[in-house]
Enzyme design. Structure first.
Site, PDB file in Angstrom:
ATOM      1  N   GLU A  92      21.256  43.170  35.106  1.00 53.67           N
ATOM      2  CA  GLU A  92      22.054  44.320  35.538  1.00 53.67           C
ATOM      3  C   GLU A  92      23.269  44.512  34.632  1.00 53.67           C
ATOM      4  O   GLU A  92      23.854  43.547  34.144  1.00 53.67           O
ATOM      5  CB  GLU A  92      22.480  44.124  36.996  1.00 53.67           C
ATOM      6  N   CYS A 114      22.779  32.361  36.690  1.00 51.73           N
ATOM      7  CA  CYS A 114      23.864  31.645  36.011  1.00 51.73           C
ATOM      8  C   CYS A 114      23.931  30.214  36.518  1.00 51.73           C
ATOM      9  O   CYS A 114      24.066  29.984  37.724  1.00 51.73           O
ATOM     10  CB  CYS A 114      25.200  32.346  36.272  1.00 51.73           C
ATOM     11  N   CYS A 118      28.996  29.515  40.741  1.00 52.86           N
ATOM     12  CA  CYS A 118      30.246  29.645  41.508  1.00 52.86           C
ATOM     13  C   CYS A 118      29.887  30.005  42.959  1.00 52.86           C
ATOM     14  O   CYS A 118      28.979  30.808  43.191  1.00 52.86           O
ATOM     15  CB  CYS A 118      31.130  30.725  40.901  1.00 52.86           C
ATOM     16  N   CYS A 121      29.661  33.773  44.077  1.00 58.65           N
ATOM     17  CA  CYS A 121      29.000  34.720  43.165  1.00 58.65           C
ATOM     18  C   CYS A 121      27.498  34.815  43.425  1.00 58.65           C
ATOM     19  O   CYS A 121      26.781  33.808  43.431  1.00 58.65           O
ATOM     20  CB  CYS A 121      29.249  34.292  41.726  1.00 58.65           C
ATOM     21  N   GLY A 164      26.071  35.759  34.135  1.00 60.74           N
ATOM     22  CA  GLY A 164      26.084  34.654  33.175  1.00 60.74           C
ATOM     23  C   GLY A 164      27.463  34.281  32.691  1.00 60.74           C
ATOM     24  O   GLY A 164      28.426  35.025  32.851  1.00 60.74           O
ATOM     25  N   GLU A 165      27.532  33.087  32.105  1.00 63.37           N
ATOM     26  CA  GLU A 165      28.794  32.549  31.563  1.00 63.37           C
ATOM     27  C   GLU A 165      28.697  32.592  30.037  1.00 63.37           C
ATOM     28  O   GLU A 165      27.958  31.800  29.428  1.00 63.37           O
ATOM     29  CB  GLU A 165      28.995  31.117  32.087  1.00 63.37           C
ATOM     30  N   SER A 221      38.916  32.872  33.525  1.00 64.00           N
ATOM     31  CA  SER A 221      38.934  33.017  34.978  1.00 64.00           C
ATOM     32  C   SER A 221      39.218  31.646  35.600  1.00 64.00           C
ATOM     33  O   SER A 221      38.467  30.697  35.407  1.00 64.00           O
ATOM     34  CB  SER A 221      37.572  33.543  35.426  1.00 64.00           C
ATOM     35  N   CYS A 340      32.335  42.590  40.522  1.00 66.57           N
ATOM     36  CA  CYS A 340      32.323  41.224  40.014  1.00 66.57           C
ATOM     37  C   CYS A 340      31.739  40.295  41.072  1.00 66.57           C
ATOM     38  O   CYS A 340      32.153  40.342  42.236  1.00 66.57           O
ATOM     39  CB  CYS A 340      33.733  40.738  39.712  1.00 66.57           C
TER      40      CYS A 340
HETATM   41  S1  SF4 Z   1      28.295  34.802  36.588  1.00 64.30           S
HETATM   42 FE1  SF4 Z   1      30.442  34.103  36.376  1.00 64.30          FE
HETATM   43  S2  SF4 Z   1      31.237  34.048  38.483  1.00 64.30           S
HETATM   44 FE2  SF4 Z   1      28.974  34.149  38.622  1.00 64.30          FE
HETATM   45  S3  SF4 Z   1      28.279  32.003  38.755  1.00 64.30           S
HETATM   46 FE3  SF4 Z   1      28.276  32.552  36.593  1.00 64.30          FE
HETATM   47  S4  SF4 Z   1      30.300  31.928  35.806  1.00 64.30           S
HETATM   48 FE4  SF4 Z   1      30.436  31.985  38.051  1.00 64.30          FE
END
Ligand code: SF4
Length: 347
Positions: A92, A114, A118, A121, A164-165, A221, A340
């Protein structure tokens, strides 16, 4: 076979030159594929005078993401594009309307799911994950630009804040290659300083990124101001203490002579107390920062954003303890799961 959308522009140029291509032909190819989003080799030759010798070196047909649907928020005009990859995974991308009329920033994803997971998330809760290839990141931009142009608007920025990170070691090369292609004069033509890469605080990669001297903006973050809360909210990134993350942020600020953008997801009853503000103040100290506060959006209802009174008290406390610019950043598109922390939340 080569693909101009994979790897940094210089890598492709070097490989194509080795095979006998001329610089001006290589640049015309970049202009066609990335600058204009044209994927048909016949058009490369007819309209961009890309010689057949170079076309023959390119993998054909160039693979694409499939744009399944787009959904626009009636509340704030944020738009979500839902793609599927060639292996049928959901990706997305979000179009963010900017204050300047007609200007749009594209929020790009670099992974399906991801692994950082988190707790607030939806992307981190997806059942599977993989890194995206450079072309898959770039193709989100190319599709997004087509959508935006059809609306008589234009893309002026890009943020790596989607799924994703971006600074995980396994995906950082693809992210930086895509960012380079976005800013390349024969590519996406987005100003480097209008491209932001966001991380939850992967310390070795922040240091490496700083040493590499990229011109893109970095946003870190924090999740929380104490190690205990960070271990709960951002479990994987918590292998580095919050002090280590802040030290890396300080090194970046010194090297770049800039304020570091820190983002802080505000969660009612969890990380917006007076104690949290004091801990943030002690953590930040003299490091020049801009602190962006973002309301959590959690479709499961487990985490709630602070009510206006709770947030006002937190901001007052930050004024006393941090004493540096604090901005409330709007995370739009909550009603269409584009905010977010909500991407692929409908999976
Ligand atoms: S996309 Fe960002 S906020 Fe979501 S789990 Fe991954 S690092 Fe964490």
């Amino acid at each position: 076979m080569l693909d101009p959308r994979d790897g940094r522009p210089g890598d492709f140029e070097a490989a194509a030159r080795t095979l006998g291509a001329h610089d001006h032909s290589i640049r015309r190819l970049f202009s066609a594929v990335i600058g204009k989003g044209i994927h048909d080799p016949i058009v490369w030759g007819r309209e961009f005078q890309v010689p057949r010798r170079l076309t023959a070196m390119i993998r054909a047909p160039l693979p694409r993401l499939v744009l399944e649907r787009s959904v626009v928020s009636p509340v704030d005009g944020f738009e979500k594009l839902v793609f599927h990859t060639q292996d049928e995974l959901a990706v997305e991308t979000v179009l963010i309307p900017l204050h300047k009329p007609g200007a749009v920033s594209v929020c790009l994803s670099c992974q399906v799911g991801c692994p950082v997971a988190c707790s607030f998330c939806a992307t981190g809760r997806m059942s599977q994950w993989r890194n995206l290839e450079t072309w898959e990141i770039l193709d989100q931009f190319i599709h997004a630009r087509e959508v935006v142009r059809s609306q008589q608007r234009r893309v002026t920025g890009a943020v790596f804040m989607g799924m994703g990170e971006p600074l995980l070691a396994s995906v950082k090369p693809q992210v930086l290659a895509a960012a380079s292609l976005l800013s390349y004069p024969y590519g996406g033509q987005i100003a480097s300083k209008a491209i932001t890469i966001s991380t939850v605080g992967i310390v070795p990669q922040i240091d490496e990124y700083t040493a590499e001297g990229h011109k893109f903006r970095l946003a870190i973050s924090l999740g929380a101001a104490t190690d205990a809360k960070r271990a709960w909210l951002v479990p994987v990134a918590a292998r580095w203490s919050i002090a280590e993350v802040m030290a890396a942020a300080r090194r970046h600020a010194l090297a770049r002579r800039c304020r570091v953008m820190l983002s802080y997801v505000c969660i009612s009853g969890v990380n917006v107390s007076e104690d949290d503000a004091r801990a943030l103040g002690e953590l930040i100290g003299e490091t020049p920062v801009r602190l962006d506060l973002i309301d959590v959006t959690d479709p499961t209802g487990r985490f709630r954003p602070p009510a206006s009174e709770e947030l006002r008290a937190f901001r007052d406390a930050l004024t006393r303890y941090v004493g540096q610019p604090v901005v409330r950043r709007y995370s739009g598109g909550a009603d269409i799961l584009a905010a977010c922390g909500t991407l692929a939340g409908s999976e």
